[in-house]
Design an enzyme around this catalytic site. Structure first.
Site, PDB file in Angstrom:
ATOM      1  N   ASP A   1      49.606  -5.258  58.241  1.00 18.65           N
ATOM      2  CA  ASP A   1      48.285  -4.672  58.037  1.00 18.65           C
ATOM      3  C   ASP A   1      48.400  -3.610  56.956  1.00 18.65           C
ATOM      4  O   ASP A   1      49.453  -2.988  56.811  1.00 18.65           O
ATOM      5  CB  ASP A   1      47.761  -4.049  59.329  1.00 18.65           C
ATOM      6  CG  ASP A   1      47.418  -5.081  60.382  1.00 18.65           C
ATOM      7  OD1 ASP A   1      47.036  -6.199  60.019  1.00 18.65           O
ATOM      8  OD2 ASP A   1      47.520  -4.760  61.587  1.00 18.65           O
TER       9      ASP A   1
ATOM     10  N   ASP B   1      42.129 -10.434  58.835  1.00 18.30           N
ATOM     11  CA  ASP B   1      41.206  -9.773  59.764  1.00 18.30           C
ATOM     12  C   ASP B   1      39.819  -9.661  59.147  1.00 18.30           C
ATOM     13  O   ASP B   1      38.804  -9.883  59.819  1.00 18.30           O
ATOM     14  CB  ASP B   1      41.702  -8.362  60.114  1.00 18.30           C
ATOM     15  CG  ASP B   1      43.064  -8.346  60.774  1.00 18.30           C
ATOM     16  OD1 ASP B   1      43.423  -9.349  61.426  1.00 18.30           O
ATOM     17  OD2 ASP B   1      43.775  -7.336  60.635  1.00 18.30           O
TER      18      ASP B   1
END
Length: 171
Positions: A129, A148
């Site tokens: 991330d 995401d």
């Protein structure tokens, strides 16, 4: 076997989503210092403090949820279940010829993002991330990635399409 324009559209959206996500993660892993519990890691402001780039490796799901689960449960909930769901969604969009372009795009984006994160879990045992948004306390995200973003965007599009269909049905 000749592919229809619809099938090509689905494949292109899924492949481009996976490619954009994986390329961005390779670049982040190679160029942005890793954040961990000991050191806060490198923070690169992209648009002031509102949009920041940082590198975090997430062993859980959304916002790290599930990272404390035992290995068997984590494999079931973060690998097996998503693979099954993605397979069912792919089957659904291939079979349901009545889906409009926006819904098709949304579902394909969700599938591409899901596959990209499942790939990370299989290959690396965690998901990279790297994006963070903080609009002065009014809106703040956890640290996320392009997969995401694709899944979330797909969900938002589906909500809008659903509302617009209901609006035209009641009119």
């Amino acid at each position: 076997m000749k592919l229809s324009k619809r099938s090509i559209f689905i494949i292109v959206v899924i492949v481009l989503t996976i490619a954009a996500d994986q390329i961005s993660k390779v670049l982040v892993r190679a160029n942005v210092g890793l954040r961990n519990e000991i050191s806060p890691g490198e923070r690169i402001p992209l648009i002031g403090d509102a949009f920041v780039l940082m590198h975090v490796e997430n062993t859980g799901a959304f916002l790290g949820m599930g990272s404390e689960l035992n290995e068997t449960l984590r494999v079931l909930l973060l690998l097996v279940l998503p693979i099954l769901v993605l397979g069912f969604v792919l089957r659904y969009i291939i079979k349901d010829k009545s889906l409009d372009k926006w819904s098709l795009f949304a579902f394909s984006s969700i599938i591409g993002g899901g596959i990209a994160n499942v790939y990370d879990r299989i290959v690396y045992g965690k998901v990279t991330d790297f994006l963070f948004i903080d609009l002065g306390g009014v809106f703040r995200t956890g640290i996320f990635n392009l997969a995401d973003l694709s899944v979330t965007t797909g969900m938002i599009i589906l909500v809008f399409v659903s509302f617009s269909k209901k609006k035209t049905q009641t009119a």
